[in-house]
Design an enzyme around this catalytic site. Structure first.
Site, PDB file in Angstrom:
ATOM      1  N   PRO A 108       0.820  -1.206   0.000  1.00  0.00           N
ATOM      2  CA  PRO A 108       0.000   0.000   0.000  1.00  0.00           C
ATOM      3  C   PRO A 108       0.859   1.263   0.000  1.00  0.00           C
ATOM      4  O   PRO A 108       1.858   1.330   0.691  1.00  0.00           O
ATOM      5  CB  PRO A 108      -0.771  -0.089   1.325  1.00  0.00           C
ATOM      6  CG  PRO A 108      -0.524  -1.469   1.864  1.00  0.00           C
ATOM      7  CD  PRO A 108       0.772  -1.916   1.270  1.00  0.00           C
ATOM      8  N   GLU A 109       0.452   2.235  -0.837  1.00  0.00           N
ATOM      9  CA  GLU A 109       1.153   3.507  -0.897  1.00  0.00           C
ATOM     10  C   GLU A 109       0.420   4.547  -0.056  1.00  0.00           C
ATOM     11  O   GLU A 109      -0.539   4.223   0.630  1.00  0.00           O
ATOM     12  CB  GLU A 109       1.266   3.949  -2.352  1.00  0.00           C
ATOM     13  CG  GLU A 109       2.043   2.911  -3.183  1.00  0.00           C
ATOM     14  CD  GLU A 109       2.406   3.403  -4.557  1.00  0.00           C
ATOM     15  OE1 GLU A 109       2.342   4.621  -4.788  1.00  0.00           O
ATOM     16  OE2 GLU A 109       2.764   2.578  -5.402  1.00  0.00           O
TER      17      GLU A 109
ATOM     18  N   LYS B  97       4.071   6.940   4.896  1.00  0.00           N
ATOM     19  CA  LYS B  97       3.311   5.697   4.837  1.00  0.00           C
ATOM     20  C   LYS B  97       3.215   5.026   6.211  1.00  0.00           C
ATOM     21  O   LYS B  97       2.920   3.837   6.316  1.00  0.00           O
ATOM     22  CB  LYS B  97       3.944   4.749   3.822  1.00  0.00           C
ATOM     23  CG  LYS B  97       3.715   5.223   2.381  1.00  0.00           C
ATOM     24  CD  LYS B  97       4.210   4.222   1.361  1.00  0.00           C
ATOM     25  CE  LYS B  97       5.622   4.514   0.917  1.00  0.00           C
ATOM     26  NZ  LYS B  97       6.058   3.687  -0.204  1.00  0.00           N
TER      27      LYS B  97
ATOM     28  N   ARG C 220      12.119  -1.305 -10.889  1.00  0.00           N
ATOM     29  CA  ARG C 220      10.681  -1.164 -10.696  1.00  0.00           C
ATOM     30  C   ARG C 220       9.949  -1.142 -12.036  1.00  0.00           C
ATOM     31  O   ARG C 220      10.382  -0.469 -12.972  1.00  0.00           O
ATOM     32  CB  ARG C 220      10.361   0.148  -9.948  1.00  0.00           C
ATOM     33  CG  ARG C 220      11.124   0.362  -8.653  1.00  0.00           C
ATOM     34  CD  ARG C 220      10.816  -0.668  -7.594  1.00  0.00           C
ATOM     35  NE  ARG C 220       9.410  -0.692  -7.210  1.00  0.00           N
ATOM     36  CZ  ARG C 220       8.880   0.059  -6.238  1.00  0.00           C
ATOM     37  NH1 ARG C 220       9.642   0.883  -5.560  1.00  0.00           N
ATOM     38  NH2 ARG C 220       7.598  -0.025  -5.956  1.00  0.00           N
TER      39      ARG C 220
END
Ligand SMILES: [Zn+2]
Length: 288
Positions: free
Chosen positions: A2-3, A58, A274
């Site tokens: 989760p960002e 975060k 990425r």
């Protein structure tokens, strides 16, 4: 995942569903969740009331009675499921375990039961997430040690000149520069791809090569992408495929699908390890 938008969604759920409740039972089946916890015994929270839920980058910060606080990082695969006494479920974070499946799941490592029989399940398929219990007085120093940059969600902290200055000192590609939490706090893979597409900047451009107008467009685009994500309760991406709503996400997880601005198929490449998505027309590679 989760960002930041997903963690902000989790924070709002905790604030709405759990503030005011008192903890009655704790079942921890993966002690390494507390591996770096200043107070290693989560049972210290027993009988205490959840007072508030905050967020920095975060990291979710819950404030409890008795001057105790918990910092939670969901890392790659953390998920929180709140099950109300009437059976109503609110689930956010990683899509595994199935939000409608049986709980606890085999990846559920922590179960918190509150005095009104609300149950919270923390699941983490990858086990990279962490919980840190500490006296509330220590929270500020602990967060300071992360050296987070300003929040990208706008407000007073996210200054255009500061972003320009931080980028001008980096020769790496703009994408990894933006993933550095000291540059902008909370930006992750999805939202960097979205912001770069909106600002029409190729992800491989050296961070210090951006013109002033490009940095200005990027500053605006970062706020836009994070706001869209928060508005939607996190980008809708399932099994590596995006399901855009109102044009968001526009590029991430949309390989070979038409760019929403110009119709050109979206390209997927790998940058600094990425998965990176961009439009080759809207985000041209700089000519050498
Ligand atoms: Zn395009």
């Amino acid at each position: 995942m989760p960002e930041l938008p997903e963690v902000e969604t989790l924070r709002r759920i905790v604030e709405r569903e759990l503030v005011g409740l008192t903890l009655a039972r704790i079942q921890l089946t993966l002690p390494k969740l507390l591996r770096d916890s200043p107070l290693p015994d989560l049972d210290l929270l027993m009988g205490h009331t959840l007072l508030a839920a905050e967020r920095r980058a975060k990291v979710l910060i819950t404030r409890w009675s008795g001057d105790l606080s918990v910092l939670t990082h969901f890392k790659l695969a953390g998920q929180l499921a709140v099950v109300r006494p009437d059976g109503r479920r609110i689930v956010a974070g990683h899509p595994v375990p199935d939000p409608e499946g049986d709980l606890p799941h085999k990846s559920t490592h922590l179960t918190l039961t509150f005095d009104d029989d609300t149950i919270v399940y923390y699941s983490d398929l990858r086990q990279f997430g962490w919980w840190r219990l500490m006296p509330s007085d220590d929270v500020e120093a602990t967060l300071a040690a992360f050296a987070f940059g300003p929040e990208g969600t706008g407000g007073d902290g996210f200054d255009l000149e500061e972003l320009a200055e931080r980028l001008s000192r980096r020769r790496v590609a703009i994408k990894p520069a933006l993933l550095d939490q000291r540059v902008v706090a909370g930006l992750g893979n999805i939202y960097v791809d979205e912001a770069l597409h909106r600002a029409r900047i190729h992800p491989g451009r050296p961070a210090n090569s951006l013109a002033a107008a490009e940095v200005r467009a990027l500053h605006q685009a970062i706020g836009w992408a994070l706001e869209r994500g928060i508005e939607q309760g996190g980008a809708d991406i399932r099994r590596g495929r995006a399901y855009p709503r109102d044009g968001f996400p526009a590029v991430h997880a949309r390989k070979d699908e038409p760019c929403m601005r110009c119709g050109t198929p979206i390209i997927k490449t790998t940058l600094s390890g990425r998965g990176t998505y961009f439009c080759p027309v809207c985000q041209p590679e700089p000519s050498v």
